[in-house]
Design an enzyme around this catalytic site. Structure first.
Site, PDB file in Angstrom:
ATOM      1  N   ILE A 159      39.995  41.521  33.654  1.00  0.00           N
ATOM      2  CA  ILE A 159      41.324  42.388  34.155  1.00  0.00           C
ATOM      3  C   ILE A 159      41.131  43.626  34.121  1.00  0.00           C
ATOM      4  O   ILE A 159      40.547  44.254  33.629  1.00  0.00           O
ATOM      5  CB  ILE A 159      42.440  42.016  33.157  1.00  0.00           C
ATOM      6  CG1 ILE A 159      42.888  40.533  32.535  1.00  0.00           C
ATOM      7  CG2 ILE A 159      43.613  42.960  33.029  1.00  0.00           C
ATOM      8  CD1 ILE A 159      43.332  40.270  31.207  1.00  0.00           C
ATOM      9  N   CYS A 160      41.096  44.388  35.377  1.00  0.00           N
ATOM     10  CA  CYS A 160      41.242  46.034  35.844  1.00  0.00           C
ATOM     11  C   CYS A 160      42.338  45.870  34.997  1.00  0.00           C
ATOM     12  O   CYS A 160      43.060  46.246  36.595  1.00  0.00           O
ATOM     13  CB  CYS A 160      39.938  46.013  36.842  1.00  0.00           C
ATOM     14  SG  CYS A 160      39.798  47.369  37.538  1.00  0.00           S
TER      15      CYS A 160
END
Length: 209
Positions: free
Chosen positions: A97-98
């Site tokens: 996840i960014c």
């Protein structure tokens, strides 16, 4: 991501106590739509179930996420992953996840609860400007209806509550009691066949997209 490697021995006793205390508080008083799964033998392995927010392509889905604490936590942010497959601009193919909270905006006093709430918010408001999945980011910006359809389809295939056993609300999903099964066994078999046929058709459609 699937490694059994643990950083428990590298974390200070104070950090371990702090993390455990927060997890127990979240278990007792869970944030709406989030259920933390405590691994008491390894507090560096944090998993949670997040209900797909209403009004989004992820609605009615249940997504399992994982936070991995490194030896410098909380001075450095944990890594976060979706273990459930999802079509989202800010989620890489490996599930990573960014989000800025776990990068430049990280602060040591931000806790596990804040991270999980941020991930849930990401399902409501994706950030296509910092996309790890460029296809999803471009589709969201240029062809939102197509993006929404693709994300919904992935949710229906991979994020059904039955796959997790329970939703983040804690309610059992598709868990019929003995008496229910006795009277509804045939109906359930027919429904399962219909669902299986529908999923196969959706998977074929996904391949064509």
């Amino acid at each position: 991501m699937s490694s059994q490697y643990s950083n428990v021995e590298n974390l200070s006793p104070q950090t371990i106590r702090q993390v455990m205390r927060e997890l127990q508080e979240m278990e007792t008083t869970p944030p709406e739509g989030i259920k933390v799964l405590i691994n008491e033998s390894d507090v560096t392995d944090i998993q949670a179930l997040i209900d797909g927010p209403a009004g989004t392509p992820y609605a009615a889905g249940v997504f399992r996420v994982k936070l991995t604490l490194n030896k410098d936590f909380p001075q450095t942010p944990p890594k976060a992953y979706f273990l459930t497959k999802i079509f989202h601009p800010n989620v890489a193919a490996n599930g990573e996840i960014c989000v800025n909270t776990l990068k430049k905006d990280w602060k040591p006093d931000l806790g596990i609860k804040h991270i999980l709430l941020t991930i849930k918010c990401l399902l409501i408001v994706p950030n296509p400007e910092s996309a790890l999945n460029e296809e999803a980011g471009k589709m969201l910006l240029e062809r939102y209806d197509d993006y929404s359809q693709r994300a919904r389809m992935m949710t229906e295939i991979h994020a059904q509550p039955a796959k997790c056993g329970v939703g983040a609300s804690g309610d059992a999903k598709d868990d019929d009691g003995p008496s229910t099964k006795k009277h509804a066994g045939l109906d359930k078999k027919l429904q399962d066949k219909k669902k299986e046929k529908l999923l196969k058709e959706k998977k074929r459609m996904l391949k064509r997209l």
